[in-house]
Design an enzyme around this catalytic site. Structure first.
Site, short mmCIF file in Angstrom:
data_model
loop_
_atom_site.label_atom_id
_atom_site.label_comp_id
_atom_site.label_asym_id
_atom_site.label_seq_id
_atom_site.Cartn_x
_atom_site.Cartn_y
_atom_site.Cartn_z
N LYS A 195 -10.31 12.81 -62.23
CA LYS A 195 -10.15 12.13 -63.52
C LYS A 195 -11.44 11.38 -63.89
O LYS A 195 -12.44 11.48 -63.20
CB LYS A 195 -8.94 11.19 -63.46
C1 LIG Z 1 -0.88 14.79 -67.36
C2 LIG Z 1 -0.76 14.24 -65.98
N1 LIG Z 1 0.20 13.33 -65.73
C3 LIG Z 1 0.35 12.79 -64.50
C4 LIG Z 1 -0.46 13.14 -63.45
C5 LIG Z 1 -0.23 12.55 -62.09
O1 LIG Z 1 -1.30 11.78 -61.65
P1 LIG Z 1 -1.56 11.56 -60.08
O2 LIG Z 1 -2.12 12.83 -59.53
O3 LIG Z 1 -2.55 10.44 -60.05
O4 LIG Z 1 -0.26 11.19 -59.47
C6 LIG Z 1 -1.47 14.07 -63.66
C7 LIG Z 1 -2.35 14.46 -62.54
O5 LIG Z 1 -3.05 15.42 -62.53
C8 LIG Z 1 -1.62 14.64 -64.94
O6 LIG Z 1 -2.58 15.56 -65.19
#
Ligand SMILES: Cc1ncc(COP(=O)(O)O)c(C=O)c1O
Length: 396
Positions: A195
């Site tokens: 990210k």
């Molecule tokens: C659109 C979206 N929501 C939620 C998440 C979840 O984030 P995390 O991987 O930090 O749990 C991601 C992760 O890639 C995502 O792309």
């Protein structure tokens, strides 16, 4: 590499380029080392410092840190009191976590289709899916581009439902001059290494609502109303658990890294946008490859650069283009399999092909190209060269 390059083993790159990757410098390392030498490794002063800096960066009153973007979505669903019998509308084109957070709370995700040109949730489809059970909509700023928040806010206000922005792709983006992070009632971010900024794993929820922020602070700490440091400062030991929560805390080590990374957000977004412009120019003349549309009313944070292939102008399908680009040393990816097509959702909620036809058709055609701030101009040129080579070799 799995396959030979198109011209029999002369790949554009010898060392593979990933689709996304963190940037960590000496300043980041020193920031974490300072925490290791301090009294607090977790739930110490860096948490509040990072939360204040993050809230200021996105123009929101409150930021609550948690251990992942998924935990951020879970905390948001909890804060909005999603529970059994409630429906929450989510886009079909997203990572599974957007829908999973509703299921964690016992609610039912209802999948809305996306706009053909941007793959952002389509407000008209949202309106069609609203029922008396609908409690919230979770919009996703897919690839880093903010959704149509004026329309979504108007709809949410009129139908008395809450709006969440899953902004895990969009930190640093904006909509009509307003930064992503204060566009919905709750806005969730991921701090995963691919990210915009990272804390290893991590997440943040931003909001202007102090009560919701407080609910999420309790939720991330087992449902306990005070934290260890507050009790120590007060000289007491007594605490009470008022609801069922989780250990979703982000550590001081991670928050120190987050603070250091946040200082570099602006130039990193600018670099992502530069790379995207370079790709846009390079692919403008190609008929078989088209970047997704960019809305004129926002600033795109380019977590992903997504291209759509035109099946009528290629002799092969997406998967063959994927394999060919990988063989050229380009770490392409696919974001995403529509969530309602995953076996879990098919089984539990009866979804399947036909539930969201636009997302399903798009899924067959999309590829994400590498984009991250540490990419050099040479890396960018390699991606362009590989796409032109593969598109040329497979042209119909
Ligand atoms: C659109 C979206 N929501 C939620 C998440 C979840 O984030 P995390 O991987 O930090 O749990 C991601 C992760 O890639 C995502 O792309």
């Amino acid at each position: 590499m799995a396959d030979l390059a198109i011209d029999g083993g002369h790949p554009v790159r010898k060392t593979p380029l990933p689709y996304g990757r963190q940037c960590v410098d000496e300043e980041d390392i020193q920031a974490m080392a300072a925490v290791l030498r301090s009294d607090w490794l977790t739930t110490g002063p860096k948490v509040q410092e990072f939360e204040e800096a993050f809230a200021a960066a996105v123009g929101a009153r409150h930021a609550v840190t948690v251990s992942s973007g998924t935990a951020a979505l879970h905390a948001a669903a909890y804060a909005l009191n999603i529970g059994p019998g409630d429906e929450v509308i989510v886009p079909a084109m997203t990572f599974a976590a957007t829908a999973n957070c509703v299921v964690y709370q016992g609610g039912a995700p209802v999948f809305a289709d996306v706009d053909r040109e941007t793959l952002l949730i389509d407000p008209e489809q949202v309106e069609k899916k609203i029922t008396p059970r609908t409690k919230a909509v979770i919009a996703v700023d897919y690839a880093g581009q903010p959704c149509d928040y004026d329309r979504l806010q108007e709809l949410a206000g009129r139908r008395r439902i809450k709006l969440v922005d899953d902004a895990c792709h969009a930190l640093g983006g904006s909509y009509k001059g307003r930064p992503v992070g204060a566009l919905a009632d709750l806005n969730t971010f991921s701090l995963h290494p691919v990210k915009h900024i990272t804390t290893g794993e991590g997440g943040v929820i931003t909001t202007n609502d102090g009560e919701l922020a407080q609910r999420m602070r309790v939720f991330r700490n087992h449902g306990i109303t005070s934290d260890h440091r507050q009790r120590e400062a007060g000289g007491g030991w007594f605490y009470e658990m008022v609801d069922l929560g989780y250990n979703y805390r982000l550590t001081d080590l991670q928050c120190a890294l987050g603070l250091s990374q946040l200082r570099k957000l602006k130039p990193w977004i600018a670099r992502r946008q530069d790379i995207a412009r370079r790709y846009d120019r390079a692919f403008a003349g190609l008929k078989s490859v088209r970047p997704l549309n960019v809305r004129p009313d926002g600033s795109h944070a380019y977590h992903l650069y997504v291209i759509a292939l035109d099946p009528d102008r290629l002799r092969v399908k997406r998967d063959a283009v994927f394999a060919a680009l990988r063989a050229e040393g380009i770490g392409v990816n696919v974001h995403y399999i529509p969530v309602h097509l995953h076996p879990f959702y098919r089984k539990r909620f009866g979804t399947g092909l036909g539930t969201c036809p636009v997302a399903e058709a798009a899924y067959e055609r999309i590829l994400s190209l590498p984009i991250f701030p540490a990419m050099t101009d040479r890396d960018t040129e390699d991606v362009v060269a590989a796409v032109l080579k593969v598109a040329g070799a497979y042209a119909a």
